[in-house]
Design a protein around this motif. Sequence first.
Motif, short mmCIF file in Angstrom:
data_model
loop_
_atom_site.label_atom_id
_atom_site.label_comp_id
_atom_site.label_asym_id
_atom_site.label_seq_id
_atom_site.Cartn_x
_atom_site.Cartn_y
_atom_site.Cartn_z
N UNK A 209 12.41 -8.01 9.05
CA UNK A 209 12.96 -7.09 8.05
C UNK A 209 13.69 -7.86 6.97
N UNK A 210 14.46 -8.86 7.36
CA UNK A 210 15.18 -9.68 6.37
C UNK A 210 14.19 -10.38 5.43
N UNK A 211 13.08 -10.85 6.00
CA UNK A 211 12.08 -11.52 5.17
C UNK A 211 11.41 -10.54 4.21
N UNK B 248 0.83 -1.21 0.00
CA UNK B 248 0.00 0.00 0.00
C UNK B 248 0.86 1.26 0.00
N UNK B 249 1.94 1.23 0.76
CA UNK B 249 2.84 2.38 0.79
C UNK B 249 3.52 2.57 -0.56
N UNK B 250 3.95 1.48 -1.16
CA UNK B 250 4.60 1.58 -2.47
C UNK B 250 3.65 2.15 -3.50
N UNK B 251 2.38 1.78 -3.43
CA UNK B 251 1.40 2.32 -4.39
C UNK B 251 1.21 3.82 -4.21
N UNK B 252 1.53 4.32 -3.03
CA UNK B 252 1.42 5.77 -2.80
C UNK B 252 2.65 6.52 -3.30
N UNK B 253 3.66 5.76 -3.74
CA UNK B 253 4.87 6.39 -4.27
C UNK B 253 6.00 6.56 -3.28
N UNK B 254 5.83 6.04 -2.06
CA UNK B 254 6.88 6.15 -1.03
C UNK B 254 7.70 4.86 -0.97
N UNK C 55 11.15 -9.54 -1.03
CA UNK C 55 10.29 -9.01 -2.09
C UNK C 55 10.35 -7.48 -2.24
N UNK C 56 10.89 -6.82 -1.21
CA UNK C 56 10.94 -5.35 -1.25
C UNK C 56 12.37 -4.86 -1.02
N UNK C 57 13.28 -5.14 -1.95
CA UNK C 57 14.70 -4.83 -1.72
C UNK C 57 15.02 -3.35 -1.70
#
Length: 209
Positions: free
Chosen positions: A141-143, A118-124, A147-149
């Motif tokens: 965080x490692x997990x 959801x945060x990524x879709x907001x551009x952050x 998917x979110x490097x």
Amino acid sequence: MIALPPALSGHRIVPVLVIDDAGFAVDAAAALAAGGIGCVEITLRTPAALAAITAIADAGTSLVGVGTVVTPDDLNRAADAGALFVITPGVDREVIDLARERGLDILPGVATATDVLAVLRSGLRAVKLFPADILGGVDLIAALAGPFPDVAFVPSGGVSPANVASYLAHPNVPAVSGSWMAGRQLLASRDVATIERLSREAVALAGAG
């Protein structure tokens, strides 16, 4: 190192202050700064919070932001008081959009991969992981970094001298958020010497990360 929003760039520790006496806000921020910590998050959990933000902003010696922002009204009041960055406990697109309109950097709080999406879709691309320790700490965080490097995680909740270096050793963690160097009791007793000492120790631990 994955970047933080511009307002927080270069800050490895974001101290969280729950302050009951706005008259001590500037001295508390000065003690943190003397220990090497140049920013402060004032949470909207006490009636003194907004006055404390204004006092620190007017003093101009520390970067001041606001935490526990849960509504647009919270954000507007904090922005009017002088806050330069916003930290939320969860993801609220209306609050995120309003922060942009007001020219404030924002770290939305996340607890799951769905929140991060959801945060990524907001551009952050920078988030607060809360409550970090209960959710799994560095292991989570490692997990999530798999998917979110390209996401920066700022852990908050349960961060302490015992784990701050291990958090900051992870490449997706540019900063941590914690209250141990300026806890509510230290603020109530106006113990600037201890706040400065604990801040110096925290900065040393962050350097080990």
